[in-house]
Scaffold this motif. Structure first.
Motif, PDB file in Angstrom:
ATOM      1  N   LYS A 142       0.818  -1.213   0.000  1.00 12.74           N
ATOM      2  CA  LYS A 142       0.000   0.000   0.000  1.00 12.74           C
ATOM      3  C   LYS A 142       0.859   1.273   0.000  1.00 12.74           C
ATOM      4  O   LYS A 142       0.374   2.342  -0.312  1.00 12.74           O
ATOM      5  N   THR A 143       2.132   1.143   0.361  1.00  7.75           N
ATOM      6  CA  THR A 143       3.012   2.314   0.382  1.00  7.75           C
ATOM      7  C   THR A 143       3.278   2.816  -1.043  1.00  7.75           C
ATOM      8  O   THR A 143       3.296   4.030  -1.292  1.00  7.75           O
ATOM      9  N   ASN A 144       3.488   1.885  -1.963  1.00  2.86           N
ATOM     10  CA  ASN A 144       3.612   2.221  -3.388  1.00  2.86           C
ATOM     11  C   ASN A 144       3.535   0.915  -4.164  1.00  2.86           C
ATOM     12  O   ASN A 144       4.469   0.127  -4.117  1.00  2.86           O
ATOM     13  N   TYR A 145       2.385   0.673  -4.826  1.00  3.71           N
ATOM     14  CA  TYR A 145       2.265  -0.618  -5.506  1.00  3.71           C
ATOM     15  C   TYR A 145       2.333  -0.526  -7.019  1.00  3.71           C
ATOM     16  O   TYR A 145       1.813  -1.402  -7.724  1.00  3.71           O
ATOM     17  N   LEU A 146       2.990   0.481  -7.562  1.00  5.07           N
ATOM     18  CA  LEU A 146       3.255   0.457  -9.004  1.00  5.07           C
ATOM     19  C   LEU A 146       4.083  -0.807  -9.271  1.00  5.07           C
ATOM     20  O   LEU A 146       5.022  -1.107  -8.529  1.00  5.07           O
ATOM     21  N   ASN A 147       3.736  -1.534 -10.342  1.00  6.65           N
ATOM     22  CA  ASN A 147       4.364  -2.831 -10.580  1.00  6.65           C
ATOM     23  C   ASN A 147       5.884  -2.750 -10.646  1.00  6.65           C
ATOM     24  O   ASN A 147       6.590  -3.574 -10.069  1.00  6.65           O
ATOM     25  N   ALA A 148       6.395  -1.727 -11.362  1.00  8.58           N
ATOM     26  CA  ALA A 148       7.852  -1.607 -11.506  1.00  8.58           C
ATOM     27  C   ALA A 148       8.512  -1.427 -10.136  1.00  8.58           C
ATOM     28  O   ALA A 148       9.592  -1.972  -9.874  1.00  8.58           O
ATOM     29  N   ILE A 149       7.843  -0.677  -9.268  1.00  9.23           N
ATOM     30  CA  ILE A 149       8.410  -0.410  -7.939  1.00  9.23           C
ATOM     31  C   ILE A 149       8.431  -1.690  -7.104  1.00  9.23           C
ATOM     32  O   ILE A 149       9.446  -2.037  -6.479  1.00  9.23           O
ATOM     33  N   CYS A 150       7.313  -2.422  -7.107  1.00 10.33           N
ATOM     34  CA  CYS A 150       7.276  -3.689  -6.355  1.00 10.33           C
ATOM     35  C   CYS A 150       8.399  -4.604  -6.831  1.00 10.33           C
ATOM     36  O   CYS A 150       9.074  -5.244  -6.026  1.00 10.33           O
ATOM     37  N   ILE A 168      11.290  -3.884  -8.093  1.00 11.45           N
ATOM     38  CA  ILE A 168      12.619  -3.489  -7.593  1.00 11.45           C
ATOM     39  C   ILE A 168      12.832  -4.145  -6.226  1.00 11.45           C
ATOM     40  O   ILE A 168      13.864  -4.757  -5.955  1.00 11.45           O
ATOM     41  N   PHE A 169      11.824  -4.036  -5.367  1.00  6.60           N
ATOM     42  CA  PHE A 169      11.959  -4.624  -4.027  1.00  6.60           C
ATOM     43  C   PHE A 169      12.059  -6.145  -4.099  1.00  6.60           C
ATOM     44  O   PHE A 169      12.850  -6.750  -3.380  1.00  6.60           O
ATOM     45  N   HIS A 170      11.267  -6.768  -4.977  1.00  8.92           N
ATOM     46  CA  HIS A 170      11.341  -8.230  -5.080  1.00  8.92           C
ATOM     47  C   HIS A 170      12.711  -8.656  -5.607  1.00  8.92           C
ATOM     48  O   HIS A 170      13.282  -9.630  -5.137  1.00  8.92           O
ATOM     49  N   GLN A 171      13.261  -7.890  -6.568  1.00  8.08           N
ATOM     50  CA  GLN A 171      14.622  -8.210  -7.042  1.00  8.08           C
ATOM     51  C   GLN A 171      15.641  -8.100  -5.910  1.00  8.08           C
ATOM     52  O   GLN A 171      16.637  -8.806  -5.887  1.00  8.08           O
ATOM     53  N   GLU A 172      15.386  -7.191  -4.979  1.00  8.15           N
ATOM     54  CA  GLU A 172      16.304  -7.032  -3.840  1.00  8.15           C
ATOM     55  C   GLU A 172      16.026  -8.059  -2.746  1.00  8.15           C
ATOM     56  O   GLU A 172      16.580  -7.987  -1.651  1.00  8.15           O
ATOM     57  N   GLY A 173      15.113  -8.994  -3.025  1.00  8.98           N
ATOM     58  CA  GLY A 173      14.886 -10.094  -2.081  1.00  8.98           C
ATOM     59  C   GLY A 173      13.713  -9.919  -1.136  1.00  8.98           C
ATOM     60  O   GLY A 173      13.498 -10.763  -0.259  1.00  8.98           O
ATOM     61  N   SER A 174      12.946  -8.835  -1.293  1.00 10.40           N
ATOM     62  CA  SER A 174      11.816  -8.626  -0.380  1.00 10.40           C
ATOM     63  C   SER A 174      10.640  -9.530  -0.729  1.00 10.40           C
ATOM     64  O   SER A 174      10.348  -9.751  -1.909  1.00 10.40           O
ATOM     65  N   TRP A 175       9.937 -10.008   0.290  1.00 12.50           N
ATOM     66  CA  TRP A 175       8.649 -10.656   0.098  1.00 12.50           C
ATOM     67  C   TRP A 175       7.611  -9.559  -0.139  1.00 12.50           C
ATOM     68  O   TRP A 175       7.951  -8.374  -0.168  1.00 12.50           O
ATOM     69  N   ALA A 176       6.334  -9.981  -0.296  1.00 12.86           N
ATOM     70  CA  ALA A 176       5.255  -9.000  -0.462  1.00 12.86           C
ATOM     71  C   ALA A 176       4.415  -8.959   0.809  1.00 12.86           C
ATOM     72  O   ALA A 176       4.110 -10.007   1.390  1.00 12.86           O
ATOM     73  N   GLU A 177       4.032  -7.754   1.227  1.00  8.35           N
ATOM     74  CA  GLU A 177       3.121  -7.594   2.369  1.00  8.35           C
ATOM     75  C   GLU A 177       1.893  -6.888   1.835  1.00  8.35           C
ATOM     76  O   GLU A 177       1.985  -5.756   1.349  1.00  8.35           O
ATOM     77  N   VAL A 178       0.733  -7.579   1.884  1.00 11.66           N
ATOM     78  CA  VAL A 178      -0.474  -7.032   1.260  1.00 11.66           C
ATOM     79  C   VAL A 178      -1.607  -6.950   2.282  1.00 11.66           C
ATOM     80  O   VAL A 178      -1.625  -7.684   3.270  1.00 11.66           O
ATOM     81  N   LEU A 216       2.496 -10.524 -10.298  1.00 12.07           N
ATOM     82  CA  LEU A 216       3.891 -10.161 -10.547  1.00 12.07           C
ATOM     83  C   LEU A 216       4.809 -11.375 -10.424  1.00 12.07           C
ATOM     84  O   LEU A 216       6.013 -11.274 -10.616  1.00 12.07           O
ATOM     85  N   GLY A 217       4.224 -12.518 -10.054  1.00  9.68           N
ATOM     86  CA  GLY A 217       5.035 -13.731  -9.989  1.00  9.68           C
ATOM     87  C   GLY A 217       5.640 -14.004  -8.624  1.00  9.68           C
ATOM     88  O   GLY A 217       6.545 -14.841  -8.497  1.00  9.68           O
ATOM     89  N   VAL A 218       5.155 -13.312  -7.602  1.00  6.93           N
ATOM     90  CA  VAL A 218       5.682 -13.572  -6.259  1.00  6.93           C
ATOM     91  C   VAL A 218       5.194 -14.955  -5.809  1.00  6.93           C
ATOM     92  O   VAL A 218       4.017 -15.293  -5.973  1.00  6.93           O
ATOM     93  N   ASP A 219       6.108 -15.753  -5.274  1.00 12.17           N
ATOM     94  CA  ASP A 219       5.786 -17.072  -4.748  1.00 12.17           C
ATOM     95  C   ASP A 219       4.761 -16.909  -3.613  1.00 12.17           C
ATOM     96  O   ASP A 219       4.983 -16.132  -2.685  1.00 12.17           O
TER      97      ASP A 219
END
Ligand SMILES: *Cc1c(COP(=O)(O)O)cnc(C)c1O
Length: 451
Positions: free
Chosen positions: A83-91, A93-103, A115-118
């Protein structure tokens, strides 16, 4: 020889009030370029206003945050707060840096899956998860953070019908010495609600209790409060282990670290007062390491940091529409940036910088947006040089909670561009058009014609 720009003279009322600690002069330079790109050129190419996000700053922030925690605690996992910023490109970047998703909604959950998050790396928070959302989350083996008893009972039922063992945590709210206390989400620690929920989960035997979660507030300026929260969750985890011989896999301390923005009414700017990642990491890791976990049973530390990772990476570029004087003589500058696209102007005194060279003469200015609404004020009072019609400004630290909370009101939402680490520019969200808006509307037959 260049012609010197004419600046019309003004008579200024002498304010005998207080200068701030740095005097009354503006303490900054014009910002003509962002990551190698000219502000004027970007506005010409992509229209005004325009959001610009720096991938370099995002990556540098997440690396700084990871280093702060990983050097102090052996098992750390960040999860990007959608919810802080969910533009796909931005998410991504964080996933490439190893972050999980918090929704926190079915929409955000679907976005992460898209976006392909496990599924196993999605944390599902929030008070409003429908049965359909929960079914998806259970089937994908996601981490479901239970907010209230009704949800607990629904999950118990679904576990039965789906013949699955959902992985769950509970959200715990607690007194950390910061008030007002956030007690509307999750189960309270002090009054025993948290234990009620834990006992129900453990005795039902239908779910796998894997974690404990809290999110104690937002824009928190006190690292100590996180130390208190970590201590309380560690105590809970250790008591569960004792009572049920059951090991808690992770402790999730949520988000809420303050960014470097300046809250309205603060005397000093956020750049001077906000704690660093090191300060938060020190308080949290010390509390966890000092608790009674055995060395091989330290829980994974999960962090859902949002604003502190992205605020500074976002800029909002705009153009001066006009200057006028108020009835009291104060200078009012009108920009093409309204509160409809800068929601955070309700909380923050955003720094505004001219995007072209300026002279040393500054004046107390009220900065308005373009909406035909009295509340459309970007800054009630800030010291700015004269900005002429057509000149540009840059509003700083707008990366968090604007590109998700913006609204289509009177004007359409603008383009968003990303400047990557190699200083290449990419359009990551198209500006809206009348056609976009009309596509969502339907006119009943009898209202098709107006004459
Ligand atoms: C909003 C939210 C976050 C992110 O908070 P920030 O203040 O942006 O760091 C993390 N976790 C939960 C549960 C949230 O609701």
């Amino acid at each position: 020889m260049n012609k010197v720009r004419y600046e019309r003279p003004v008579i200024k009322k002498l304010e005998t009030g207080m200068p701030n600690k740095f005097g009354t002069r503006m303490d900054y330079e014009p910002l003509t370029h962002i990551d190698g790109h000219s502000v004027a050129k970007m506005l010409k190419d992509y229209g005004s206003p325009l959001f610009v996000i720096s991938e370099r700053i995002i990556r540098s922030n997440i690396k700084k945050a990871k280093r702060a925690f990983e050097t102090r605690y052996p098992k750390v996992q960040f999860a990007w707060s959608y919810k802080t910023n969910y533009l796909n490109a931005i998410c991504n970047i964080f996933h490439q840096e190893g972050s999980w998703a918090e929704v926190v909604s079915g929409f955000e959950y679907d976005k992460a899956i898209n976006l392909g998050v496990d599924g196993r790396k999605i944390i599902f928070n929030g008070p409003n998860k429908s049965e359909l959302d929960l079914t998806k989350a259970i089937n994908n083996d996601s981490l479901i953070h239970i907010d209230h008893l009704d949800e607990l009972y629904t999950i118990t039922e679904l576990a039965e019908t789906l013949n699955k063992r959902p992985r769950v945590a509970i959200r715990v709210n607690m007194d950390t010495g910061v008030y007002p206390m956030w007690d509307r989400f999750g189960f309270n620690y002090e009054n025993g609600q948290a234990w009620d929920a834990l006992n129900k989960i453990m005795h039902s035997g239908k779910m796998e209790l894997v974690g404990l979660h809290c999110h104690i507030g937002t824009f928190m300026l006190s690292p100590h409060a996180y130390g208190v929260a970590a201590t309380k969750l560690a105590e809970l985890a250790l008591s569960i282990e004792q009572k049920f011989k059951h090991e808690i896999k992770y402790i999730d301390l949520g988000g809420g670290f303050a960014s470097k923005n300046t809250l309205k009414g603060s005397y000093l700017p956020g750049t001077d007062t906000s704690p660093s990642f090191n300060d938060f990491a020190e308080a949290i890791s010390t509390a966890l390491l000092n608790s009674n976990f055995q060395k091989d049973k330290l829980p994974l530390l999960v962090l859902e940091t949002g604003r502190a990772l992205i605020d500074e990476a976002g800029y909002l570029l705009g153009t001066v529409i006009s200057n006028k004087r108020s009835s009291t003589g104060r200078r009012n500058t009108i920009l093409d940036i309204g509160v409809n696209i800068l929601f955070t102007s309700y909380w923050y005194d955003h720094k505004i910088t001219p995007a072209q060279p300026f002279t040393q003469y500054t004046e107390d200015t009220c900065v308005y947006g373009p909406l035909c609404m009295n509340i459309d004020v970007i800054r009630e009072s800030t010291s700015l040089p004269l900005l002429n019609k057509g000149e540009h400004v840059v509003i700083h630290s707008v990366g968090a909670y604007n590109m998700t909370q913006w609204m289509q009101f009177i004007t359409l939402r603008p383009n968003v561009v990303l400047i990557d680490a190699e200083e290449k520019l990419h359009l990551i969200r198209d500006k809206e058009s009348l056609e976009n808006m009309n596509n969502m509307e339907k006119i009943p037959e009898h209202l098709r014609k107006i004459n």
